[in-house]
Design an enzyme around this catalytic site. Sequence first.
Site, PDB file in Angstrom:
ATOM      1  N   ASP A 210       0.855  -1.183   0.000  1.00 65.33           N
ATOM      2  CA  ASP A 210       0.000   0.000   0.000  1.00 65.33           C
ATOM      3  C   ASP A 210       0.896   1.240   0.000  1.00 65.33           C
ATOM      4  O   ASP A 210       2.078   1.175   0.358  1.00 65.33           O
ATOM      5  CB  ASP A 210      -0.977   0.006   1.195  1.00 65.33           C
ATOM      6  CG  ASP A 210      -0.272   0.000   2.551  1.00 65.33           C
ATOM      7  OD1 ASP A 210       0.787  -0.659   2.674  1.00 65.33           O
ATOM      8  OD2 ASP A 210      -0.763   0.667   3.482  1.00 65.33           O
TER       9      ASP A 210
ATOM     10  N   GLU B 291       0.037  -0.869   5.916  1.00 64.55           N
ATOM     11  CA  GLU B 291       1.149  -0.343   6.718  1.00 64.55           C
ATOM     12  C   GLU B 291       1.008   1.164   6.852  1.00 64.55           C
ATOM     13  O   GLU B 291       1.254   1.725   7.910  1.00 64.55           O
ATOM     14  CB  GLU B 291       2.490  -0.683   6.054  1.00 64.55           C
ATOM     15  CG  GLU B 291       3.671  -0.628   7.029  1.00 64.55           C
ATOM     16  CD  GLU B 291       4.221   0.763   7.249  1.00 64.55           C
ATOM     17  OE1 GLU B 291       4.837   0.997   8.298  1.00 64.55           O
ATOM     18  OE2 GLU B 291       4.055   1.638   6.376  1.00 64.55           O
TER      19      GLU B 291
HETATM   20 ZN   LIG Z   1       6.842   2.054   4.175  1.00 64.46          ZN
END
Ligand SMILES: [Zn+2]
Length: 395
Positions: A78, A143
């Site tokens: 992501d 994340e």
């Molecule tokens: Zn990162």
Amino acid sequence: MTDQLPLDPIALSQALIRCPSVTPVEGGTLDVLVGALEPLGFTCHRLKFSAEDTPDIENLYARIGNGEPNFCFAGHVDVVPVGSGAAWTVDPFGGEIKQDRLFGRGAADMKSAVAAFVAAAAAYLEKNGPPAGSISLLITGDEEGPAVNGTKKMLEWAAEQGEVFDACLVGEPTSPETLGEMIKIGRRGSIICRLTVTGIQGHTAYPHLADNPVHKLIAVLNALTTIPLDQGTQHFQPSSIAVTSVDVGNAATNVTPEKATAVFNVRYSDLHTSASLRDWIEGHIRAVLGENATDVELEIDLTGESFLTPPGPLSDLISGAVETVTGRTPELGTAGGTSDARFIKDYCPVAEFGLVGRTMHKVDEFVDIADITALTEIYRLVIERYFAVSEASSR
Ligand SMILES: [Zn+2]
């Protein structure tokens, strides 16, 4: 050099960048990865996790081999939003190459490192055949977001399946300027604190009839921001406090308010925990406002405790590979923001090494093509030496 590799890390980086995977959107990244990993012999598990108040997230766990030791690479596909799209001089999701640089959101943080590891595994497998153990990838799509339905849940899922990790390399960007400058062997902890002082509202002309919470809050913040938490340690810079907001919400100029709230972020070394910091902050509140400071409320949200994987076999292995490829001896650092290594450290030794982070989260994010190639070779050496050592020690 890249054309000698069985799998081209540059083309794979481009393919990943062309998937618009702004958290929580997966954007096609996992299809790209599964498409690269399955032909190499990896068994892929796509793992979707949900929780209340957070978006569903798709993640990927891939493993080749059944035996021990299991060497794991962890990373995320992501990316943060493009931000001011108009300011970009390239398509943020175009994966364009200009002047030996690969541009795009996620080029540095950290799609190219994921691609480099897949290419490194392919190169290792082609040369050495199946490992005497296992190689795995733990790839999250959460994340840059709340990190609720990502690495943490994948690790819990893996533990339920009996998956054991023996060492983990996280591919976050770790070098500030030049590839190979820094390996991260820990991270500072981070807490967000919300401090509210309640007083008695009053007329500014009659302050003795009121109890002004703004003055109290300022006095407490002054103590918290001027008395150092520590002087740093061998592997950590000094802990720090940054006030991000002082909020009174008072439009009147002749009224002192009833409440005042400040928000501050503490980034701390392994000398502290979120619990010891609560004691430290409360101690300062008492010192400034007196023992009976009952009109003070302190809320603390933990982002992650500080941790350190002391220098040892894993950091030596990565340092050695970095030195062989770049000629540089990396510093063992702990600076920067938090990363998913904070979850992994509860399962196995973990260290972080990836690309140069200079342009991450910025407009016109890019990475040098030569760095992707060099990182692939570093990762390949890490894998090769890891299994060479574990084979020799099991003989
Ligand atoms: Zn990162």
